[in-house]
Design a protein around this motif. Sequence first.
Motif, PDB file in Angstrom:
ATOM      1  N   GLU A  22      37.405 -19.902  14.779  1.00 57.56           N
ATOM      2  CA  GLU A  22      36.689 -19.657  16.035  1.00 57.56           C
ATOM      3  C   GLU A  22      35.735 -20.799  16.374  1.00 57.56           C
ATOM      4  N   LEU A  23      35.126 -21.389  15.375  1.00 50.71           N
ATOM      5  CA  LEU A  23      34.248 -22.533  15.605  1.00 50.71           C
ATOM      6  C   LEU A  23      35.021 -23.678  16.252  1.00 50.71           C
ATOM      7  N   ASN A  24      36.247 -23.886  15.816  1.00 53.27           N
ATOM      8  CA  ASN A  24      37.073 -24.932  16.408  1.00 53.27           C
ATOM      9  C   ASN A  24      37.453 -24.610  17.851  1.00 53.27           C
ATOM     10  N   HIS A  25      37.726 -23.328  18.150  1.00 53.96           N
ATOM     11  CA  HIS A  25      37.935 -22.938  19.547  1.00 53.96           C
ATOM     12  C   HIS A  25      36.698 -23.310  20.367  1.00 53.96           C
ATOM     13  N   GLY A  26      35.535 -22.918  19.853  1.00 54.33           N
ATOM     14  CA  GLY A  26      34.291 -23.142  20.575  1.00 54.33           C
ATOM     15  C   GLY A  26      33.975 -24.616  20.777  1.00 54.33           C
ATOM     16  N   LEU A  27      34.119 -25.411  19.729  1.00 56.87           N
ATOM     17  CA  LEU A  27      33.833 -26.845  19.842  1.00 56.87           C
ATOM     18  C   LEU A  27      34.792 -27.530  20.819  1.00 56.87           C
ATOM     19  N   ASP A  37      28.625 -19.086  24.520  1.00 55.71           N
ATOM     20  CA  ASP A  37      27.467 -18.223  24.337  1.00 55.71           C
ATOM     21  C   ASP A  37      27.279 -17.831  22.879  1.00 55.71           C
ATOM     22  N   LYS A  38      28.360 -17.410  22.223  1.00 51.55           N
ATOM     23  CA  LYS A  38      28.240 -17.038  20.805  1.00 51.55           C
ATOM     24  C   LYS A  38      29.599 -16.985  20.139  1.00 51.55           C
ATOM     25  N   ILE A  39      29.545 -17.068  18.815  1.00 45.73           N
ATOM     26  CA  ILE A  39      30.715 -16.872  17.964  1.00 45.73           C
ATOM     27  C   ILE A  39      30.377 -15.676  17.088  1.00 45.73           C
ATOM     28  N   PHE A  43      35.284  -6.286  13.008  1.00 45.70           N
ATOM     29  CA  PHE A  43      36.210  -5.746  12.015  1.00 45.70           C
ATOM     30  C   PHE A  43      37.605  -6.331  12.233  1.00 45.70           C
ATOM     31  N   LEU A  44      38.166  -6.945  11.232  1.00 48.55           N
ATOM     32  CA  LEU A  44      39.494  -7.557  11.263  1.00 48.55           C
ATOM     33  C   LEU A  44      39.619  -8.731  12.228  1.00 48.55           C
ATOM     34  N   GLY A  45      38.542  -9.442  12.484  1.00 52.30           N
ATOM     35  CA  GLY A  45      38.671 -10.591  13.359  1.00 52.30           C
ATOM     36  C   GLY A  45      37.361 -11.271  13.685  1.00 52.30           C
ATOM     37  N   ALA A  46      37.464 -12.227  14.577  1.00 50.12           N
ATOM     38  CA  ALA A  46      36.315 -12.985  15.044  1.00 50.12           C
ATOM     39  C   ALA A  46      36.585 -13.385  16.487  1.00 50.12           C
ATOM     40  N   TYR A  47      35.555 -13.879  17.161  1.00 53.36           N
ATOM     41  CA  TYR A  47      35.739 -14.235  18.559  1.00 53.36           C
ATOM     42  C   TYR A  47      34.738 -15.302  18.974  1.00 53.36           C
ATOM     43  N   VAL A  48      35.057 -15.967  20.079  1.00 57.46           N
ATOM     44  CA  VAL A  48      34.148 -16.882  20.757  1.00 57.46           C
ATOM     45  C   VAL A  48      33.908 -16.283  22.126  1.00 57.46           C
ATOM     46  N   SER A  49      32.659 -16.255  22.541  1.00 59.57           N
ATOM     47  CA  SER A  49      32.316 -15.648  23.818  1.00 59.57           C
ATOM     48  C   SER A  49      31.689 -16.685  24.739  1.00 59.57           C
ATOM     49  N   SER A  50      32.099 -16.649  25.998  1.00 66.30           N
ATOM     50  CA  SER A  50      31.560 -17.549  27.004  1.00 66.30           C
ATOM     51  C   SER A  50      31.519 -16.830  28.338  1.00 66.30           C
ATOM     52  N   SER A  51      30.425 -17.000  29.051  1.00 70.53           N
ATOM     53  CA  SER A  51      30.352 -16.440  30.398  1.00 70.53           C
ATOM     54  C   SER A  51      31.063 -17.350  31.401  1.00 70.53           C
ATOM     55  N   ASP A  52      31.354 -18.586  30.969  1.00 71.16           N
ATOM     56  CA  ASP A  52      32.055 -19.557  31.816  1.00 71.16           C
ATOM     57  C   ASP A  52      33.559 -19.424  31.569  1.00 71.16           C
ATOM     58  N   THR A  53      34.266 -18.793  32.493  1.00 75.93           N
ATOM     59  CA  THR A  53      35.706 -18.583  32.327  1.00 75.93           C
ATOM     60  C   THR A  53      36.535 -19.554  33.158  1.00 75.93           C
ATOM     61  N   SER A  54      35.897 -20.544  33.764  1.00 71.49           N
ATOM     62  CA  SER A  54      36.608 -21.444  34.681  1.00 71.49           C
ATOM     63  C   SER A  54      37.787 -22.145  34.024  1.00 71.49           C
TER      64      SER A  54
END
Length: 168
Positions: A22-27, A37-39, A43-54
């Motif tokens: 996920e860090l690599n997605h974010g970078l 916004d955050k990584i 449960f059973l996973g991880a995610y990268v979150s961004s309010s910028d969906t452009s």
Amino acid sequence: INSKTLNFLGMLVIIASLVFHELNHGLTAELFGVQIDKIGLVFLGAYVSSSDTSLFIQNSLPALVVVFVGPASNFILAAICAKLYHWLSESKLRKMMWVSAAVNVQLGVLNILPFGPFDGGKMASNLLNMIWGQDIANMAMPFLSISTLTILIQFGIPSRKIEKYLKI
């Protein structure tokens, strides 16, 4: 290594691998100008979150790269762990490198499968949209996801007992 220690270390490897993925997605997204916004871990996973969906609305090559870099990072980490496995002498750390390599290969493979929520599903949807348009992508993705899931169930998800391969 006893089984409780192996299970605990295995969970640490999985968590570290998910965070690395996920860090690599974010970078990579930040390289394309997307504010992350955050990584997080769930449960059973991880995610990268961004309010910028452009970037992801565009269905563009940069969006495809951002999605692809996650599974690619797992394959790179697996290769590094496999190389360390060959360099280290017989030890518990050597066995952990083997476990880490195996876990990362499985995470990478699972994530490139064209199944809806995984990176492979996002890549397939993006490619279908870029080539044939949104209508075809929206129509094809449920069938592609169900077909992938059916094949996994039919032939078994590759998750044999790790002890068999480690001969512990």
